[in-house]
Design an enzyme around this catalytic site. Structure first.
Site, PDB file in Angstrom:
ATOM      1  N   THR A   1     -21.410 -72.817  61.694  1.00 32.31           N
ATOM      2  CA  THR A   1     -21.192 -74.289  62.772  1.00 32.31           C
ATOM      3  C   THR A   1     -22.117 -74.868  62.533  1.00 32.31           C
ATOM      4  O   THR A   1     -22.120 -75.697  61.567  1.00 32.31           O
ATOM      5  CB  THR A   1     -20.999 -73.629  64.243  1.00 32.31           C
ATOM      6  OG1 THR A   1     -22.106 -72.785  64.564  1.00 32.31           O
ATOM      7  CG2 THR A   1     -19.738 -72.625  64.485  1.00 32.31           C
TER       8      THR A   1
ATOM      9  N   LYS B   1     -23.797 -66.146  60.727  1.00 27.75           N
ATOM     10  CA  LYS B   1     -23.698 -67.253  61.138  1.00 27.75           C
ATOM     11  C   LYS B   1     -24.642 -67.292  62.414  1.00 27.75           C
ATOM     12  O   LYS B   1     -24.388 -66.438  63.250  1.00 27.75           O
ATOM     13  CB  LYS B   1     -22.559 -68.293  61.183  1.00 27.75           C
ATOM     14  CG  LYS B   1     -21.427 -67.562  62.360  1.00 27.75           C
ATOM     15  CD  LYS B   1     -21.851 -68.072  63.851  1.00 27.75           C
ATOM     16  CE  LYS B   1     -21.851 -69.491  64.041  1.00 27.75           C
ATOM     17  NZ  LYS B   1     -22.215 -69.806  65.500  1.00 27.75           N
TER      18      LYS B   1
ATOM     19  N   THR C   1     -26.793 -64.259  69.788  1.00 34.78           N
ATOM     20  CA  THR C   1     -25.499 -64.787  69.750  1.00 34.78           C
ATOM     21  C   THR C   1     -25.158 -65.221  68.536  1.00 34.78           C
ATOM     22  O   THR C   1     -25.502 -66.298  67.870  1.00 34.78           O
ATOM     23  CB  THR C   1     -25.649 -66.221  71.029  1.00 34.78           C
ATOM     24  OG1 THR C   1     -26.011 -65.466  71.742  1.00 34.78           O
ATOM     25  CG2 THR C   1     -24.087 -66.425  71.020  1.00 34.78           C
TER      26      THR C   1
ATOM     27  N   GLU D   1     -31.297 -74.043  65.313  1.00 38.00           N
ATOM     28  CA  GLU D   1     -30.828 -75.306  65.806  1.00 38.00           C
ATOM     29  C   GLU D   1     -32.387 -76.259  65.802  1.00 38.00           C
ATOM     30  O   GLU D   1     -33.270 -76.089  66.698  1.00 38.00           O
ATOM     31  CB  GLU D   1     -30.356 -75.634  66.936  1.00 38.00           C
ATOM     32  CG  GLU D   1     -28.871 -75.151  66.473  1.00 38.00           C
ATOM     33  CD  GLU D   1     -27.801 -75.192  67.847  1.00 38.00           C
ATOM     34  OE1 GLU D   1     -26.694 -75.225  67.704  1.00 38.00           O
ATOM     35  OE2 GLU D   1     -28.280 -75.371  68.970  1.00 38.00           O
TER      36      GLU D   1
ATOM     37  N   ASN E   1     -27.869 -80.432  70.516  1.00 38.88           N
ATOM     38  CA  ASN E   1     -27.184 -79.860  71.569  1.00 38.88           C
ATOM     39  C   ASN E   1     -26.768 -80.803  72.689  1.00 38.88           C
ATOM     40  O   ASN E   1     -26.147 -80.683  73.899  1.00 38.88           O
ATOM     41  CB  ASN E   1     -27.941 -78.752  72.272  1.00 38.88           C
ATOM     42  CG  ASN E   1     -27.748 -77.520  71.351  1.00 38.88           C
ATOM     43  OD1 ASN E   1     -26.724 -76.867  71.046  1.00 38.88           O
ATOM     44  ND2 ASN E   1     -28.824 -77.304  70.666  1.00 38.88           N
TER      45      ASN E   1
ATOM     46  N   THR F   1     -18.564 -83.379  72.375  1.00 40.83           N
ATOM     47  CA  THR F   1     -17.839 -84.729  72.270  1.00 40.83           C
ATOM     48  C   THR F   1     -18.217 -85.422  71.177  1.00 40.83           C
ATOM     49  O   THR F   1     -18.937 -85.410  70.294  1.00 40.83           O
ATOM     50  CB  THR F   1     -18.171 -85.672  73.641  1.00 40.83           C
ATOM     51  OG1 THR F   1     -19.711 -85.419  73.847  1.00 40.83           O
ATOM     52  CG2 THR F   1     -17.708 -84.899  74.777  1.00 40.83           C
TER      53      THR F   1
END
Lengths: 403, 403
Positions: free
Chosen positions: A152, A178, A189, A275, A398, A403
């Site tokens: 992702t 991932k 996670t 990230e 994040n 959106t």
């Protein structure tokens, strides 16, 4: 005795597996659907998120893995199929049924995973077409394509493969994962998939996988958030031949080491690709009354936003480490606490260590990778956690994911 | 019956208190030392960090507050006097002794607080000169100067004052606080000081303060980190005259409401001025099996880095809220969970609510202030938490605090 050889490869490194990936239109440009199939029946093991809110595919996998056997895994990225109610459950079932038909296996032999945005129903028609295309493209060297399709916000694919002499059998273990965000407690996670061509009975495989996860995936964190979709699956199809490996038996130790090695490699790849991460930090806690206390303290530091931003800035603010350890709930003696960075004493007896140089500490913090070691001063247990810093880019990524 | 009047003022709004602030050279340009003195003896109450690593002044205050009486509070900013060992303890004692001599009270009547960088010994000689200068400058209207001097990364002073008719006595309650970062569990990490001219016995004052803190400071969070220095102190000197207010007696309810009101105002001011904060978010959890479960769930959302960055970006990613609630440990029914933003239904029965409009949700998230309401679907208990978003500036501020 080092009998393990690290190889290039992933989930199709072990014999008897084929994989493929396609773009089915959930995401605009990248492949978003992966299919992994074992040529023969395989023992299956799995570990799942402990979040009370669990995605539909997690529920499906949990039930099917309990049967102990599986043949195929279908994964989509871009949509988590979480918080999608009865439609989500039906969609997960349907993904399995479609993959079963396309791959020529029984529906209950298919495991399903989804990762991506929460709460949006799956575009099941696109997935149907994607599964058919992926099944037609299955290849014995398709592992890397599959590894790329499950990502992702990851910036790089995560794969690992080793070969080991397990009691006279050359057993292969490979995996893909991932991660990137929403990474923390108990089964960080993430999605991770391991395959092996060793022959292992389901119960032994499950115990082995749980132990390996505890030493790897459960030790990592990116942001302390825990997903609704965490899944770690492993298949063992016995294609390498030989008798079933048994705990305590010939070859078990070597094989178990190989599985741990692949899990650890994938877990660390997830942290390194956290990230916005610019630094990889190992937090090692010693002198604890128990291993769980050591982990609690290590995770508190690894998850502390103040520590993570200080690492990003290269600011050797050791007080934040002490504050995080102090609130962790782990037993400690404030007057005997020690801290070291890459072996350099920073705190001794709860205070700044004699001769500690702020300039030297800043130099260590400027490195892309370092070890923070904390001594709690109350026991002999230890554990460690692996984490990354928190940068502007973490916030950027994040602040606008959905959106 | 609303008998409370909100006033402009802080810790010197109540009668019989004087305060002053000076720059003693810990910080380069801003005042960094504040002194608050009650003209007469006062009942004292306090609450302190639950961190196992506690700063020297916290230990000193804890012991002295247990005596139930105090007269003066001396506070420095810029240096937390935490993790400073026996020297730190001696320095805290010395600050108290110096303040006692300068203010003409007994040493054991002085409470001491420090806030700022951890692990650096206090420049006690500068503080000595500062305390003498502050004592010479004590004024009945010095509250605002004191409120400014205790700040660290705060961008604005935090004060509140109310007057209330407490059983025929016009009782005044005022306070000041500092916050900004390292704000979370159990006594959000901060310093706060309340004064009143009501007459209240120490045990009643302590119970009242604990209850008020539970409804205010314990409900806020900035970043989930907890300080070594958290301190909330309250003095009640009885200068308003009248009999001692007693729990259950005349005027108690009004007085207790005034204290809660000041605590709540200060707590919310801390959140609004959270490091880098651009938004103020109330997380209200209903339908829990217990109030502690409701708070656990509310705090999990309030501390979720993924929720906080989504708020910053105005991204109505409700899946992250569900994921945070799901990992909080609070009992919930995934199929009955509800979420609303400012009263607009977002999630119903664990899925996206019928008619929920992403555009409308994005409009709510674009506001500087909104309420996230979560229903757990398993009980009737509720609680709430107050938090802010996590912006680039939070990272910036904390990436280079020490060096």
């Amino acid at each position: 005795m080092q009998t393990e050889t690290r190889e290039v490869g992933g989930v199709t490194f072990a014999r008897g597996y084929r994989a493929a990936a396609v773009n089915c239109g959930i995401r605009s440009r990248r492949n978003d659907l992966a299919l992994l199939v074992s040529d023969g029946p395989a023992s299956a093991a799995g570990l799942f998120t402990t979040n009370r809110v669990q995605a539909a595919p997690v529920k499906l996998c949990r039930e099917r893995v309990a049967r102990g056997v599986a043949r195929a895994i279908v994964v989509n990225s871009g949509n988590a199929n979480a918080c999608t109610g009865s439609r989500g459950a039906a969609d997960a079932e349907r993904m399995a049924a479609l993959a079963a038909r396309a791959a020529g296996v029984a529906p209950e032999e298919v495991l399903v995973c989804s990762t991506g945005t929460i709460g949006i129903p799956l575009p099941i028609d696109r997935i149907e077409a994607g599964i058919a295309a992926a099944a037609a493209a299955l290849r014995p060297d398709g592992g890397s394509m599959a590894a790329a399709a499950i990502l992702t916000t990851d910036t790089a694919a995560k794969e690992c493969a080793v070969e080991v002499d397990a009691g006279g059998v050359k057993a292969r273990v490979g995996g893909m994962a991932k991660g990137a965000g929403m990474i923390d407690p108990c089964l960080a996670t993430m999605l991770a998939f391991l395959t092996t061509d060793a022959k292992v009975r389901p119960a032994a495989l499950q115990a082995l996988l749980a132990e390996a996860a505890d030493l790897s995936f459960n030790r990592i964190t990116i942001d302390g958030d825990q997903s609704t979709n965490d899944t770690l699956l492993m298949l063992a199809n016995g294609a390498a031949g030989g008798e079933a490996l048994e705990p305590g038996g010939s070859g078990w130790e070597a094989f178990s080491g190989a599985v741990q090695s692949v899990c650890r490699s994938l877990a660390l790849q997830i942290v390194r690709d956290g990230e916005g991460a610019t630094k990889f930090v190992t937090v090692r806690v010693r002198g604890a009354v128990s291993r769980s206390d050591a982990r609690r303290a290590a995770k508190a530091v690894a998850n502390s936003l103040l520590c993570k931003t200080a690492w990003f800035g290269g600011d050797p603010n050791w007080g934040r480490i002490l504050a995080a350890v102090g609130r962790s709930g782990a037993a400690l003696d404030p007057d005997r606490v020690t801290i070291a960075f890459d072996g350099q004493a920073v705190v001794s007896g709860g205070c700044l260590a004699d001769g500690a140089s702020l300039a030297e500490l800043a130099r260590i913090y400027a490195q892309p990778e370092f070890v923070v070691e904390v001594g709690l001063g109350v026991g002999a247990a230890e554990d460690e956690a692996y984490t990354c810093d928190c940068s502007y880019d973490y916030v950027k990524i994040n602040a606008s994911y959905m959106t």
